[in-house]
Design a protein around this motif. Sequence first.
Motif, PDB file in Angstrom:
ATOM      1  N   PRO A  17       0.821  -1.213   0.000  1.00  0.00           N
ATOM      2  CA  PRO A  17       0.000   0.000   0.000  1.00  0.00           C
ATOM      3  C   PRO A  17       0.856   1.265   0.000  1.00  0.00           C
ATOM      4  O   PRO A  17       2.035   1.226   0.352  1.00  0.00           O
ATOM      5  N   GLY A  18       0.255   2.390  -0.391  1.00  0.00           N
ATOM      6  CA  GLY A  18       0.912   3.682  -0.261  1.00  0.00           C
ATOM      7  C   GLY A  18       0.856   4.158   1.183  1.00  0.00           C
ATOM      8  O   GLY A  18       0.134   3.599   2.008  1.00  0.00           O
ATOM      9  N   TYR A  19       1.605   5.213   1.486  1.00  0.00           N
ATOM     10  CA  TYR A  19       1.676   5.718   2.865  1.00  0.00           C
ATOM     11  C   TYR A  19       0.301   6.133   3.399  1.00  0.00           C
ATOM     12  O   TYR A  19      -0.064   5.807   4.531  1.00  0.00           O
ATOM     13  N   LEU A  20      -0.457   6.878   2.608  1.00  0.00           N
ATOM     14  CA  LEU A  20      -1.740   7.398   3.079  1.00  0.00           C
ATOM     15  C   LEU A  20      -2.748   6.284   3.325  1.00  0.00           C
ATOM     16  O   LEU A  20      -3.483   6.304   4.314  1.00  0.00           O
ATOM     17  N   LYS A  21      -2.777   5.305   2.418  1.00  0.00           N
ATOM     18  CA  LYS A  21      -3.705   4.182   2.579  1.00  0.00           C
ATOM     19  C   LYS A  21      -3.348   3.376   3.823  1.00  0.00           C
ATOM     20  O   LYS A  21      -4.218   2.975   4.604  1.00  0.00           O
ATOM     21  N   TYR A  22      -2.048   3.154   4.013  1.00  0.00           N
ATOM     22  CA  TYR A  22      -1.578   2.433   5.190  1.00  0.00           C
ATOM     23  C   TYR A  22      -1.933   3.191   6.470  1.00  0.00           C
ATOM     24  O   TYR A  22      -2.476   2.616   7.425  1.00  0.00           O
ATOM     25  N   ARG A  23      -1.646   4.496   6.475  1.00  0.00           N
ATOM     26  CA  ARG A  23      -1.899   5.305   7.670  1.00  0.00           C
ATOM     27  C   ARG A  23      -3.379   5.310   8.014  1.00  0.00           C
ATOM     28  O   ARG A  23      -3.764   5.129   9.178  1.00  0.00           O
TER      29      ARG A  23
ATOM     30  N   ILE B  52      -5.073   3.607  11.492  1.00  0.00           N
ATOM     31  CA  ILE B  52      -5.740   4.499  12.445  1.00  0.00           C
ATOM     32  C   ILE B  52      -7.229   4.192  12.518  1.00  0.00           C
ATOM     33  O   ILE B  52      -7.795   4.016  13.604  1.00  0.00           O
ATOM     34  N   LYS B  53      -7.884   4.103  11.360  1.00  0.00           N
ATOM     35  CA  LYS B  53      -9.342   3.937  11.332  1.00  0.00           C
ATOM     36  C   LYS B  53      -9.790   2.495  11.530  1.00  0.00           C
ATOM     37  O   LYS B  53     -10.729   2.229  12.282  1.00  0.00           O
ATOM     38  N   ASN B  54      -9.130   1.558  10.861  1.00  0.00           N
ATOM     39  CA  ASN B  54      -9.563   0.166  10.933  1.00  0.00           C
ATOM     40  C   ASN B  54      -8.945  -0.583  12.115  1.00  0.00           C
ATOM     41  O   ASN B  54      -9.638  -1.368  12.767  1.00  0.00           O
ATOM     42  N   ARG B  55      -7.679  -0.323  12.373  1.00  0.00           N
ATOM     43  CA  ARG B  55      -7.016  -1.024  13.466  1.00  0.00           C
ATOM     44  C   ARG B  55      -7.103  -0.263  14.784  1.00  0.00           C
ATOM     45  O   ARG B  55      -6.846  -0.822  15.845  1.00  0.00           O
ATOM     46  N   GLY B  56      -7.447   1.030  14.727  1.00  0.00           N
ATOM     47  CA  GLY B  56      -7.640   1.809  15.938  1.00  0.00           C
ATOM     48  C   GLY B  56      -6.371   2.166  16.686  1.00  0.00           C
ATOM     49  O   GLY B  56      -6.404   2.390  17.903  1.00  0.00           O
ATOM     50  N   LEU B  57      -5.244   2.262  15.977  1.00  0.00           N
ATOM     51  CA  LEU B  57      -3.981   2.601  16.629  1.00  0.00           C
ATOM     52  C   LEU B  57      -3.809   4.109  16.753  1.00  0.00           C
ATOM     53  O   LEU B  57      -4.387   4.880  15.986  1.00  0.00           O
TER      54      LEU B  57
ATOM     55  N   LYS C 207      -2.500   7.854  16.479  1.00  0.00           N
ATOM     56  CA  LYS C 207      -1.930   8.567  15.332  1.00  0.00           C
ATOM     57  C   LYS C 207      -0.418   8.739  15.459  1.00  0.00           C
ATOM     58  O   LYS C 207       0.321   8.568  14.479  1.00  0.00           O
ATOM     59  N   GLU C 208       0.047   9.093  16.660  1.00  0.00           N
ATOM     60  CA  GLU C 208       1.481   9.332  16.851  1.00  0.00           C
ATOM     61  C   GLU C 208       2.286   8.072  16.564  1.00  0.00           C
ATOM     62  O   GLU C 208       3.347   8.117  15.941  1.00  0.00           O
ATOM     63  N   TYR C 209       1.784   6.937  17.022  1.00  0.00           N
ATOM     64  CA  TYR C 209       2.466   5.671  16.780  1.00  0.00           C
ATOM     65  C   TYR C 209       2.510   5.356  15.286  1.00  0.00           C
ATOM     66  O   TYR C 209       3.559   5.002  14.746  1.00  0.00           O
ATOM     67  N   VAL C 210       1.375   5.498  14.620  1.00  0.00           N
ATOM     68  CA  VAL C 210       1.301   5.199  13.183  1.00  0.00           C
ATOM     69  C   VAL C 210       2.199   6.153  12.404  1.00  0.00           C
ATOM     70  O   VAL C 210       2.878   5.748  11.446  1.00  0.00           O
ATOM     71  N   ASN C 211       2.228   7.415  12.803  1.00  0.00           N
ATOM     72  CA  ASN C 211       3.077   8.397  12.109  1.00  0.00           C
ATOM     73  C   ASN C 211       4.558   8.015  12.196  1.00  0.00           C
ATOM     74  O   ASN C 211       5.304   8.191  11.224  1.00  0.00           O
ATOM     75  N   VAL C 212       4.966   7.501  13.364  1.00  0.00           N
ATOM     76  CA  VAL C 212       6.357   7.060  13.510  1.00  0.00           C
ATOM     77  C   VAL C 212       6.634   5.893  12.565  1.00  0.00           C
ATOM     78  O   VAL C 212       7.678   5.838  11.912  1.00  0.00           O
ATOM     79  N   THR C 213       5.702   4.946  12.470  1.00  0.00           N
ATOM     80  CA  THR C 213       5.913   3.798  11.578  1.00  0.00           C
ATOM     81  C   THR C 213       5.967   4.240  10.121  1.00  0.00           C
ATOM     82  O   THR C 213       6.736   3.690   9.328  1.00  0.00           O
ATOM     83  N   VAL C 214       5.159   5.230   9.764  1.00  0.00           N
ATOM     84  CA  VAL C 214       5.220   5.763   8.392  1.00  0.00           C
ATOM     85  C   VAL C 214       6.613   6.327   8.112  1.00  0.00           C
ATOM     86  O   VAL C 214       7.199   6.091   7.049  1.00  0.00           O
ATOM     87  N   ALA C 215       7.158   7.064   9.076  1.00  0.00           N
ATOM     88  CA  ALA C 215       8.502   7.631   8.919  1.00  0.00           C
ATOM     89  C   ALA C 215       9.541   6.527   8.755  1.00  0.00           C
ATOM     90  O   ALA C 215      10.465   6.638   7.942  1.00  0.00           O
TER      91      ALA C 215
END
Length: 287
Positions: free
Chosen positions: A219-225, A229-234, A236-244
């Motif tokens: 997936p692309g970054y936006l789709k993954y993020r 966040i929305k489906n897995r409920g994680l 935002k700060e944690y997901v943003n770090v993983t995107v980085a």
Amino acid sequence: MKVLVTGASGNVGSYVVKELLNQGEKVVAAGTNIEKLKKLFGEQVDAVTFDFTDKTTYNEALKGVDRVFLMRPPHLGKPEDLYPFIDLMKAYNIRLVSFLSLMGVENNTIPPHYKIEKYIEKTGLPYAHIRPGFFMQNISGIHSVEIREKNEIFVPAGNSKTSFIDAADIGLAVATLLHDPEKYINTAHTITGAEALDYYEVAEILSKVTKRKITYKKPGYLKYRSYYIKNRGLEKEYVNVTVALYFMTRMGTAKKVTNTLFELTGRKPKTFENFVRDNIDCFVSRK
């Protein structure tokens, strides 16, 4: 004197505790859930409640301690959250702090690990940074849900390669550093697995071992993020770090293979295929 292990019930921390005990060290196991710590380690350790966001827990954790394994909890995205505790370690005259950092972070200012490393060095604390590649436990943990339920690997790593390492190998490396603080003072160690794999190869290995067709979705970054966040409920700060981190991976920072684990410990790193075989239950449907 004792060794303080923060995040002692986590993927890496639990192995750090185990390996320190194997080397005859006295260990203070710290975390937010003291009952979990006692269940994991029993009477082998001193279990203490510790929370980076609660300064009242600091002194009890550092009592009688002269070395520290420092790990940033994934949900704390701001490096400043760790600074007060780092400052207090300096006051306690800690002989060595081994911070769980990130491979390639010395050349990348984006992840919080970079600033934490620099802050530790700025305080004058004796340090031995450990800079591992991506954990194999990321696949058996956070990303195993899609593998089990959808037969998919859902990470935005593009075509990049990653030299995955088992958290057990990281734990041994950290314990080795902390067991001999004079030898490793003011050093940094990049440790990886023995091979670099792209996620298509990861999917092939998972397919071979599980005897199911596992697909890498890329997936692309936006789709993954959005999904995490929305489906897995994680958070935002944690997901943003993983995107980085996955952005760094696409830049080629995760493909390096080193022999450092063997040089430090005399043990060769576990292969990804052996890891999957040893943790097959993580990838089997739980329905």
